[in-house]
Motif scaffolding. Structure first.
Motif, mmCIF file in Angstrom:
data_model
loop_
_atom_site.group_PDB
_atom_site.id
_atom_site.type_symbol
_atom_site.label_atom_id
_atom_site.label_comp_id
_atom_site.label_asym_id
_atom_site.label_seq_id
_atom_site.Cartn_x
_atom_site.Cartn_y
_atom_site.Cartn_z
ATOM 1 N N HIS A 1 14.161 0.542 -4.783
ATOM 2 C CA HIS A 1 14.503 0.407 -6.194
ATOM 3 C C HIS A 1 15.367 -0.829 -6.345
ATOM 4 O O HIS A 1 16.479 -0.874 -5.838
ATOM 5 C CB HIS A 1 15.236 1.648 -6.694
ATOM 6 C CG HIS A 1 14.402 2.882 -6.609
ATOM 7 N ND1 HIS A 1 13.335 3.108 -7.441
ATOM 8 C CD2 HIS A 1 14.459 3.937 -5.772
ATOM 9 C CE1 HIS A 1 12.773 4.265 -7.120
ATOM 10 N NE2 HIS A 1 13.433 4.783 -6.109
ATOM 11 N N GLY B 1 0.636 9.409 -2.827
ATOM 12 C CA GLY B 1 1.036 8.577 -3.964
ATOM 13 C C GLY B 1 2.471 8.851 -4.378
ATOM 14 O O GLY B 1 3.241 7.924 -4.650
ATOM 15 N N LEU B 2 2.844 10.120 -4.416
ATOM 16 C CA LEU B 2 4.213 10.491 -4.769
ATOM 17 C C LEU B 2 5.190 9.966 -3.724
ATOM 18 O O LEU B 2 6.232 9.408 -4.069
ATOM 19 C CB LEU B 2 4.328 12.008 -4.896
ATOM 20 C CG LEU B 2 5.707 12.532 -5.293
ATOM 21 C CD1 LEU B 2 6.093 12.009 -6.669
ATOM 22 C CD2 LEU B 2 5.701 14.050 -5.288
ATOM 23 N N ALA C 1 9.465 3.520 -2.331
ATOM 24 C CA ALA C 1 9.558 2.105 -2.696
ATOM 25 C C ALA C 1 11.010 1.761 -3.001
ATOM 26 O O ALA C 1 11.736 2.541 -3.608
ATOM 27 C CB ALA C 1 8.687 1.820 -3.918
ATOM 28 N N TRP D 1 4.789 7.356 -1.767
ATOM 29 C CA TRP D 1 4.822 5.900 -1.879
ATOM 30 C C TRP D 1 5.725 5.473 -3.034
ATOM 31 O O TRP D 1 6.533 4.547 -2.896
ATOM 32 C CB TRP D 1 3.395 5.369 -2.068
ATOM 33 C CG TRP D 1 3.335 3.877 -2.094
ATOM 34 C CD1 TRP D 1 3.361 3.020 -1.036
ATOM 35 C CD2 TRP D 1 3.230 3.060 -3.256
ATOM 36 N NE1 TRP D 1 3.292 1.734 -1.458
ATOM 37 C CE2 TRP D 1 3.201 1.719 -2.829
ATOM 38 C CE3 TRP D 1 3.154 3.325 -4.612
ATOM 39 C CZ2 TRP D 1 3.112 0.660 -3.701
ATOM 40 C CZ3 TRP D 1 3.052 2.257 -5.486
ATOM 41 C CH2 TRP D 1 3.029 0.950 -5.037
ATOM 42 N N LEU D 2 5.631 6.130 -4.168
ATOM 43 C CA LEU D 2 6.460 5.782 -5.322
ATOM 44 C C LEU D 2 7.941 6.055 -5.055
ATOM 45 O O LEU D 2 8.800 5.257 -5.430
ATOM 46 C CB LEU D 2 6.010 6.549 -6.563
ATOM 47 C CG LEU D 2 4.688 6.098 -7.174
ATOM 48 C CD1 LEU D 2 4.282 7.036 -8.299
ATOM 49 C CD2 LEU D 2 4.799 4.672 -7.687
ATOM 50 N N ARG D 3 8.247 7.168 -4.404
ATOM 51 C CA ARG D 3 9.644 7.517 -4.151
ATOM 52 C C ARG D 3 10.234 6.693 -3.021
ATOM 53 O O ARG D 3 11.440 6.451 -3.000
ATOM 54 C CB ARG D 3 9.759 8.998 -3.826
ATOM 55 C CG ARG D 3 9.309 9.836 -5.041
ATOM 56 C CD ARG D 3 9.758 11.222 -4.976
ATOM 57 N NE ARG D 3 11.188 11.238 -5.284
ATOM 58 C CZ ARG D 3 11.971 12.252 -5.008
ATOM 59 N NH1 ARG D 3 11.480 13.310 -4.425
ATOM 60 N NH2 ARG D 3 13.240 12.207 -5.306
#
Length: 152
Positions: free
Chosen positions: A31, A22-23, A29, A25-27
């Protein structure tokens, strides 16, 4: 190791993997920090080329530096006035060409300094194709309008 301890270790590993994924995937993505100038440039393009009541087609798009964009407008056969304008940073330009990419030299527009809209007349047989190419000094806002001048 008993079954209960093995289950706890298995669930803990799964939780660590899930949190790590999850971490990541968020980083990872992208911006999408939009250029704050784009909103002002969009307003300027709309002022330079306001929407006409008899407009057959038109649009306003933000284009990145070095990008090509294809505009397809399905219209009936006939003659149309195509008006185009672009707004962007210093030294930004777009080249608008008709037909297939590379089939004509196109028409160059300067996007800096609030240049007035440029117009040209074309005849279509059912579809208008505009290829828009942005130079390396982008991003830019490109706006076009298509108005019928004579029936086909």
């Amino acid at each position: 190791m008993d079954d209960r301890a093995r289950g706890i270790v298995l669930y803990a590993c799964a939780l660590v993997l899930l949190a790590g994924g999850g971490l990541w995937w968020l980083r990872a993505a992208p911006h999408d920090d939009p250029d704050p100038r784009l909103a002002q440039w969009r307003r300027s393009a709309q002022e330079l080329l306001p929407e006409a009541g008899d407009q057959e087609a038109g649009d306003t798009v933000a284009l990145s530096a070095g990008r090509d964009h294809l505009v397809l407008s399905d219209v009936e056969s006939g003659e149309f006035q195509v008006s185009v304008v672009c707004v962007g940073p210093a030294e930004s330009q777009v080249r608008v060409s008709l037909g297939e990419a590379g089939s004509d030299s196109g028409h160059g527009l300067s996007c800096a300094g609030g240049e007035p809209a440029d117009s040209f007349t074309v005849s279509t047989s059912g579809q208008l194709r505009l290829h828009v190419s942005v130079n390396e000094a982008g991003p830019v806002i490109f706006r076009y309008a298509l108005v019928r001048t004579a029936p086909g």
